[in-house]
Enzyme design. Structure first.
Site, PDB file in Angstrom:
ATOM      1  N   PHE A  42       0.980  -1.110  -0.002  1.00  0.00           N
ATOM      2  CA  PHE A  42      -0.165  -0.062  -0.163  1.00  0.00           C
ATOM      3  C   PHE A  42       0.920   1.268   0.211  1.00  0.00           C
ATOM      4  O   PHE A  42       1.789   1.306   0.935  1.00  0.00           O
ATOM      5  CB  PHE A  42      -0.996  -0.260   1.273  1.00  0.00           C
ATOM      6  CG  PHE A  42      -1.488   1.169   1.733  1.00  0.00           C
ATOM      7  CD1 PHE A  42      -2.804   1.454   0.942  1.00  0.00           C
ATOM      8  CD2 PHE A  42      -1.072   1.971   2.395  1.00  0.00           C
ATOM      9  CE1 PHE A  42      -3.432   2.756   1.379  1.00  0.00           C
ATOM     10  CE2 PHE A  42      -1.656   3.449   2.762  1.00  0.00           C
ATOM     11  CZ  PHE A  42      -3.022   3.385   2.227  1.00  0.00           C
ATOM     12  N   GLU A 100       4.703  10.128   0.226  1.00  0.00           N
ATOM     13  CA  GLU A 100       5.357  10.745  -0.807  1.00  0.00           C
ATOM     14  C   GLU A 100       6.616  11.442  -0.184  1.00  0.00           C
ATOM     15  O   GLU A 100       6.434  11.861   1.043  1.00  0.00           O
ATOM     16  CB  GLU A 100       4.660  11.549  -1.827  1.00  0.00           C
ATOM     17  CG  GLU A 100       3.369  10.542  -2.416  1.00  0.00           C
ATOM     18  CD  GLU A 100       2.556  11.381  -3.279  1.00  0.00           C
ATOM     19  OE1 GLU A 100       2.820  12.569  -3.699  1.00  0.00           O
ATOM     20  OE2 GLU A 100       1.753  11.100  -4.014  1.00  0.00           O
ATOM     21  N   GLY A 156       3.708  13.212   3.856  1.00  0.00           N
ATOM     22  CA  GLY A 156       3.838  12.222   4.832  1.00  0.00           C
ATOM     23  C   GLY A 156       2.607  12.266   5.848  1.00  0.00           C
ATOM     24  O   GLY A 156       1.380  11.760   5.529  1.00  0.00           O
ATOM     25  N   PHE A 215       4.819   5.211  11.934  1.00  0.00           N
ATOM     26  CA  PHE A 215       3.855   4.843  10.628  1.00  0.00           C
ATOM     27  C   PHE A 215       2.493   4.715  10.998  1.00  0.00           C
ATOM     28  O   PHE A 215       2.110   4.443  12.096  1.00  0.00           O
ATOM     29  CB  PHE A 215       4.630   3.682   9.850  1.00  0.00           C
ATOM     30  CG  PHE A 215       4.916   2.390  10.354  1.00  0.00           C
ATOM     31  CD1 PHE A 215       4.167   1.989  11.318  1.00  0.00           C
ATOM     32  CD2 PHE A 215       5.591   1.642   9.531  1.00  0.00           C
ATOM     33  CE1 PHE A 215       4.217   0.425  11.812  1.00  0.00           C
ATOM     34  CE2 PHE A 215       5.842   0.242  10.113  1.00  0.00           C
ATOM     35  CZ  PHE A 215       5.101  -0.370  11.126  1.00  0.00           C
ATOM     36  N   GLU A 216       1.684   4.720   9.734  1.00  0.00           N
ATOM     37  CA  GLU A 216       0.420   4.619   9.928  1.00  0.00           C
ATOM     38  C   GLU A 216      -0.291   5.815  10.921  1.00  0.00           C
ATOM     39  O   GLU A 216      -1.056   5.369  11.601  1.00  0.00           O
ATOM     40  CB  GLU A 216      -0.250   3.041  10.375  1.00  0.00           C
ATOM     41  CG  GLU A 216       0.526   2.010   9.479  1.00  0.00           C
ATOM     42  CD  GLU A 216      -0.333   0.757   9.315  1.00  0.00           C
ATOM     43  OE1 GLU A 216      -1.352   0.621   9.854  1.00  0.00           O
ATOM     44  OE2 GLU A 216       0.406  -0.142   9.196  1.00  0.00           O
ATOM     45  N   GLY A 217       0.437   6.777  10.696  1.00  0.00           N
ATOM     46  CA  GLY A 217       0.080   8.187  11.405  1.00  0.00           C
ATOM     47  C   GLY A 217       0.854   8.355  12.547  1.00  0.00           C
ATOM     48  O   GLY A 217       0.947   7.425  13.501  1.00  0.00           O
ATOM     49  N   ASN A 263       2.047   9.492  16.118  1.00  0.00           N
ATOM     50  CA  ASN A 263       1.118   9.547  17.071  1.00  0.00           C
ATOM     51  C   ASN A 263       0.558  11.010  17.667  1.00  0.00           C
ATOM     52  O   ASN A 263      -0.281  11.231  18.041  1.00  0.00           O
ATOM     53  CB  ASN A 263       1.798   8.967  18.417  1.00  0.00           C
ATOM     54  CG  ASN A 263       1.909   7.266  18.196  1.00  0.00           C
ATOM     55  OD1 ASN A 263       1.385   6.628  17.294  1.00  0.00           O
ATOM     56  ND2 ASN A 263       2.327   6.600  19.456  1.00  0.00           N
ATOM     57  N   ASP A 264       1.546  12.024  17.515  1.00  0.00           N
ATOM     58  CA  ASP A 264       1.106  13.495  17.750  1.00  0.00           C
ATOM     59  C   ASP A 264       0.260  13.813  16.706  1.00  0.00           C
ATOM     60  O   ASP A 264      -0.693  14.418  17.125  1.00  0.00           O
ATOM     61  CB  ASP A 264       2.356  14.292  17.714  1.00  0.00           C
ATOM     62  CG  ASP A 264       3.311  13.599  19.004  1.00  0.00           C
ATOM     63  OD1 ASP A 264       2.667  13.499  20.384  1.00  0.00           O
ATOM     64  OD2 ASP A 264       4.412  13.485  18.820  1.00  0.00           O
TER      65      ASP A 264
HETATM   66  C1  LIG Z   1       9.542   1.458   7.846  1.00  0.00           C
HETATM   67  C2  LIG Z   1       8.513   2.209   7.446  1.00  0.00           C
HETATM   68  C3  LIG Z   1       7.456   1.595   6.533  1.00  0.00           C
HETATM   69  C4  LIG Z   1       6.447   2.288   6.200  1.00  0.00           C
HETATM   70  N1  LIG Z   1       5.282   1.912   5.470  1.00  0.00           N
HETATM   71  C5  LIG Z   1       4.649   2.580   4.646  1.00  0.00           C
HETATM   72  C6  LIG Z   1       3.753   2.063   3.606  1.00  0.00           C
HETATM   73  O1  LIG Z   1       3.483   0.795   3.592  1.00  0.00           O
HETATM   74  N2  LIG Z   1       2.906   2.655   2.977  1.00  0.00           N
HETATM   75  C7  LIG Z   1       2.852   4.196   3.204  1.00  0.00           C
HETATM   76  O2  LIG Z   1       2.194   4.707   2.450  1.00  0.00           O
HETATM   77  N3  LIG Z   1       3.894   4.699   4.089  1.00  0.00           N
HETATM   78  C8  LIG Z   1       4.603   4.129   4.676  1.00  0.00           C
HETATM   79  N4  LIG Z   1       5.571   4.549   5.470  1.00  0.00           N
HETATM   80  C9  LIG Z   1       5.477   5.976   5.773  1.00  0.00           C
HETATM   81  C10 LIG Z   1       4.953   6.412   7.196  1.00  0.00           C
HETATM   82  O3  LIG Z   1       3.383   6.184   7.351  1.00  0.00           O
HETATM   83  C11 LIG Z   1       5.318   8.084   7.520  1.00  0.00           C
HETATM   84  O4  LIG Z   1       6.752   7.955   7.306  1.00  0.00           O
HETATM   85  C12 LIG Z   1       4.496   8.767   8.538  1.00  0.00           C
HETATM   86  O5  LIG Z   1       3.101   8.965   7.979  1.00  0.00           O
HETATM   87  C13 LIG Z   1       5.166  10.036   8.812  1.00  0.00           C
HETATM   88  O6  LIG Z   1       5.328  10.841   7.740  1.00  0.00           O
HETATM   89  P1  LIG Z   1       6.652  11.492   7.496  1.00  0.00           P
HETATM   90  O7  LIG Z   1       7.708  10.415   7.597  1.00  0.00           O
HETATM   91  O8  LIG Z   1       6.801  12.390   6.129  1.00  0.00           O
HETATM   92  O9  LIG Z   1       6.977  12.390   8.596  1.00  0.00           O
HETATM   93  P2  LIG Z   1       6.401  13.923   8.657  1.00  0.00           P
HETATM   94  O10 LIG Z   1       5.122  14.205   8.467  1.00  0.00           O
HETATM   95  O11 LIG Z   1       7.453  14.837   8.191  1.00  0.00           O
HETATM   96  O12 LIG Z   1       6.466  14.392  10.236  1.00  0.00           O
HETATM   97  C14 LIG Z   1       7.623  14.113  11.115  1.00  0.00           C
HETATM   98  C15 LIG Z   1       7.235  14.371  12.350  1.00  0.00           C
HETATM   99  O13 LIG Z   1       6.935  15.669  12.714  1.00  0.00           O
HETATM  100  C16 LIG Z   1       5.623  15.546  13.558  1.00  0.00           C
HETATM  101  N5  LIG Z   1       4.488  16.205  13.136  1.00  0.00           N
HETATM  102  C17 LIG Z   1       4.269  16.149  11.609  1.00  0.00           C
HETATM  103  N6  LIG Z   1       3.018  16.722  11.532  1.00  0.00           N
HETATM  104  C18 LIG Z   1       2.696  16.913  12.993  1.00  0.00           C
HETATM  105  C19 LIG Z   1       1.414  17.848  13.334  1.00  0.00           C
HETATM  106  N7  LIG Z   1       0.509  18.353  12.648  1.00  0.00           N
HETATM  107  N8  LIG Z   1       1.349  18.075  14.680  1.00  0.00           N
HETATM  108  C20 LIG Z   1       2.145  17.590  15.416  1.00  0.00           C
HETATM  109  N9  LIG Z   1       3.417  16.846  14.952  1.00  0.00           N
HETATM  110  C21 LIG Z   1       3.282  16.785  13.837  1.00  0.00           C
HETATM  111  C22 LIG Z   1       5.549  14.190  14.120  1.00  0.00           C
HETATM  112  O14 LIG Z   1       6.105  13.712  15.218  1.00  0.00           O
HETATM  113  C23 LIG Z   1       6.256  13.499  12.800  1.00  0.00           C
HETATM  114  O15 LIG Z   1       6.595  12.045  13.292  1.00  0.00           O
HETATM  115  C24 LIG Z   1       6.536   3.852   6.342  1.00  0.00           C
HETATM  116  C25 LIG Z   1       7.645   4.424   7.127  1.00  0.00           C
HETATM  117  C26 LIG Z   1       8.587   3.752   7.608  1.00  0.00           C
HETATM  118  C27 LIG Z   1       9.764   4.307   8.060  1.00  0.00           C
END
Ligand SMILES: Cc1cc2nc3c(=O)[nH]c(=O)nc-3n(C[C@H](O)[C@H](O)[C@H](O)COP(=O)(O)OP(=O)(O)OC[C@H]3O[C@@H](n4cnc5c(N)ncnc54)[C@H](O)[C@@H]3O)c2cc1C
Length: 488
Positions: free
Chosen positions: A123, A127, A131, A360-362, A364-365
């Site tokens: 899935f 991008e 994220g 991942f999958e959202g 926590n914050d």
């Molecule tokens: C091993 C692994 C497997 C994964 N598998 C999948 C997959 O199968 N499919 C898929 O689509 N994605 C996948 N992901 C992606 C994952 O879901 C995203 O990394 C995650 O949703 C966070 O997005 P980001 O990394 O861009 O972090 P960002 O959006 O850049 O956020 C970084 C941090 O900033 C903070 N933050 C961001 N926005 C807010 C806010 N509004 N308020 C408070 N704090 C905030 C949080 O602490 C967050 O962790 C995977 C990632 C990893 C590392």
């Protein structure tokens, strides 16, 4: 509130077999060192029918529900999180959209392969620039004279290197008559323009495949659209809620494994003339671990019991179970002492593997903010006529505190609350603690024994003290702007 169905005999019998198989066949440290999944394990899981567990019987699956998936994933995760993630992603995010919104033709074409384990699912929504903010997707899904064109880059795709069937999301302006909106597509390995990138090196889950996915000027048939064009965001909400719940069950599995190892170690290791588990402070820490796991399992079971109402409960289950597993693994390292830091004991791997579940999958914050928004819109005060058990009374007090804070914030901020993320974040944190306290108390009432009652009461008291700590940190008092002016 529907009763959890997790005690369903079929699911438990399958899970027992899966756990025996995993203990016999899966070597977590060897997989971690190899940085890749052992194909023999995939084959054996396929032979056991695990890839079809929640897929429709008409196409070769077992037709079981979310509770069964959660039970199996919890047991698998007790042994190894990479293996649990490979299967869990397939049963959760990977196939959920297809099962729920696929056409009969799509089901016929894809599900038999997925159910037999001949094809694995992935899935891909994240991008480089989208994220946590999934409204920022740049991948485009557009009408083309020969079908549908898909262009974009996805990152961090779990099962990317193993899967042959991908559910992907993208912006789809104009598709299906909608001016804006997102759509989902079913793509296959071998489609022209679909290119799977190299495996990422990771902190944990090293035997779980994680890759990029380049969608380079693809043109596919219109029969690859999943569900109604333009409704991708709604479908994503359900898919993510389902996937988060499966993942939360895996967190409970890791926490159980870390706790079990810690009970064993603290019973065997003698210091100050007695085993560690006879030391008063250690006993308190072991009891905290047990209470956390009891509450996390209760929350997951309660969530899986009502598949049609997953959105809010799955937020709480995911946040609570992922933090429970992190906290329990951390305490496990502490109580193992120096041995907890040595890879051979397997405890560091549990901590490394589970760390990503808070992201991942959202993240926590972000999910706490969502839970806070739901609290503002629909939080109810504790029911006046609930159970008289000590745990239920304590859980009602926790809910009352969460409710009081939400009402105060609404009175103080009015409409401005909708954009006040620090306050929503704190309201969400309180609501999740209350959700876990209520779930644990209900579970204890149902089980009706003194141990369950003690665990649920202990968790309700831990939740009350955590709420008090949140109260002490009101965003308005924290001087964040001033603090951020400092450069260390
Ligand atoms: C091993 C692994 C497997 C994964 N598998 C999948 C997959 O199968 N499919 C898929 O689509 N994605 C996948 N992901 C992606 C994952 O879901 C995203 O990394 C995650 O949703 C966070 O997005 P980001 O990394 O861009 O972090 P960002 O959006 O850049 O956020 C970084 C941090 O900033 C903070 N933050 C961001 N926005 C807010 C806010 N509004 N308020 C408070 N704090 C905030 C949080 O602490 C967050 O962790 C995977 C990632 C990893 C590392």
């Amino acid at each position: 509130m529907p009763e959890p169905t997790v005690t369903d005999d079929v699911a438990v019998a399958i899970a027992d077999g899966v756990e025996r198989w995993a203990n016999d066949r899966v070597q977590p440290l060897a997989l971690d060192h190899a940085h890749k999944m052992d194909p023999a394990l995939i084959e054996e899981m396929a032979e056991m029918g695990l890839f079809g567990l929640v897929l429709p019987e008409a196409y070769g699956g077992s037709g079981l529900g979310l509770a069964a998936a959660a039970t199996v994933i919890e047991r698998l995760a007790r042994r190894d999180r990479s293996v649990a993630t490979t299967l869990g992603l397939h049963l959760g995010l990977g196939t959920r959209g297809l099962v729920r919104w696929g056409t009969p033709e799509q089901h016929e074409r894809l599900i038999p392969r997925l159910a037999s384990g001949k094809a694995l699912a992935a899935f891909a929504t994240t991008e480089p620039d989208a994220g946590s903010d999934l409204t920022a997707l740049r991948t485009t899904i557009e009408a083309h004279p020969e079908g549908i064109s898909v262009r974009g880059t996805k990152i961090y795709v779990t099962n990317g290197g193993l899967a042959t069937i991908f559910t992907i999301s993208g912006r789809s302006p104009g598709l299906g008559g909608a001016r804006k909106g997102q759509s989902l597509m079913l793509l296959e390995k071998g489609d022209k323009g679909l290119e799977v990138g190299a495996e990422e090196g990771k902190l944990g889950l090293r035997a779980s495949s994680t890759t990029t996915l380049n969608l380079d000027d693809m043109v596919v048939g219109a029969d690859r659209i999943l569900g109604a064009p333009g409704t991708g965001a709604d479908m994503l909400r359900h898919i993510l809620a389902w996937g988060r719940t499966v993942m939360a069950a895996g967190c409970v599995g890791t926490a159980v494994a870390a706790y079990t190892a810690t009970r064993r170690h603290t019973a065997e290791r003698v210091q100050f003339g007695k085993s560690l588990d006879k030391l008063a402070v250690v006993r308190e820490q072991l009891a905290d671990m047990a209470a956390l796991i009891y509450a996390a399992r209760a929350l997951v079971d309660q969530t899986t019991a009502d598949e049609e109402n997953l959105e809010v409960p799955s937020l709480s289950a995911k946040v609570f179970a992922s933090e429970c597993s992190g906290e329990v693994c951390d305490l496990a390292i502490q109580l193992h002492g120096g041995a907890g830091y040595i890879e051979e004991t397997g405890i560091p791997l549990m901590l490394r593997d589970t760390r990503i579940t808070r992201i991942f999958e959202g993240a926590n914050d972000v999910l706490r903010i969502h839970r806070g928004l739901f609290a503002v819109v629909a939080e109810a005060p504790p029911a006046a006529d609930g159970s008289a058990s000590a745990a239920s009374v304590a859980a009602r007090k926790v809910r009352a505190e969460a409710f009081r804070a939400t009402q105060n914030a609404k009175d103080r901020l009015g409409i401005r609350l909708a954009g006040d993320h620090p306050t929503l974040h704190q309201l969400g944190a309180r609501a999740i603690l209350a959700d876990a306290a209520e779930a644990a108390a209900r579970r204890a009432d149902r089980e009706g024994n003194e141990t369950s009652a003690a665990l649920a009461l202990r968790w309700a008291e831990m939740a009350a003290s955590r709420i008090a700590a949140i109260d002490a940190r009101e965003p308005a008092k924290l001087q964040s702007e001033r603090c951020m002016e400092w450069s260390p």
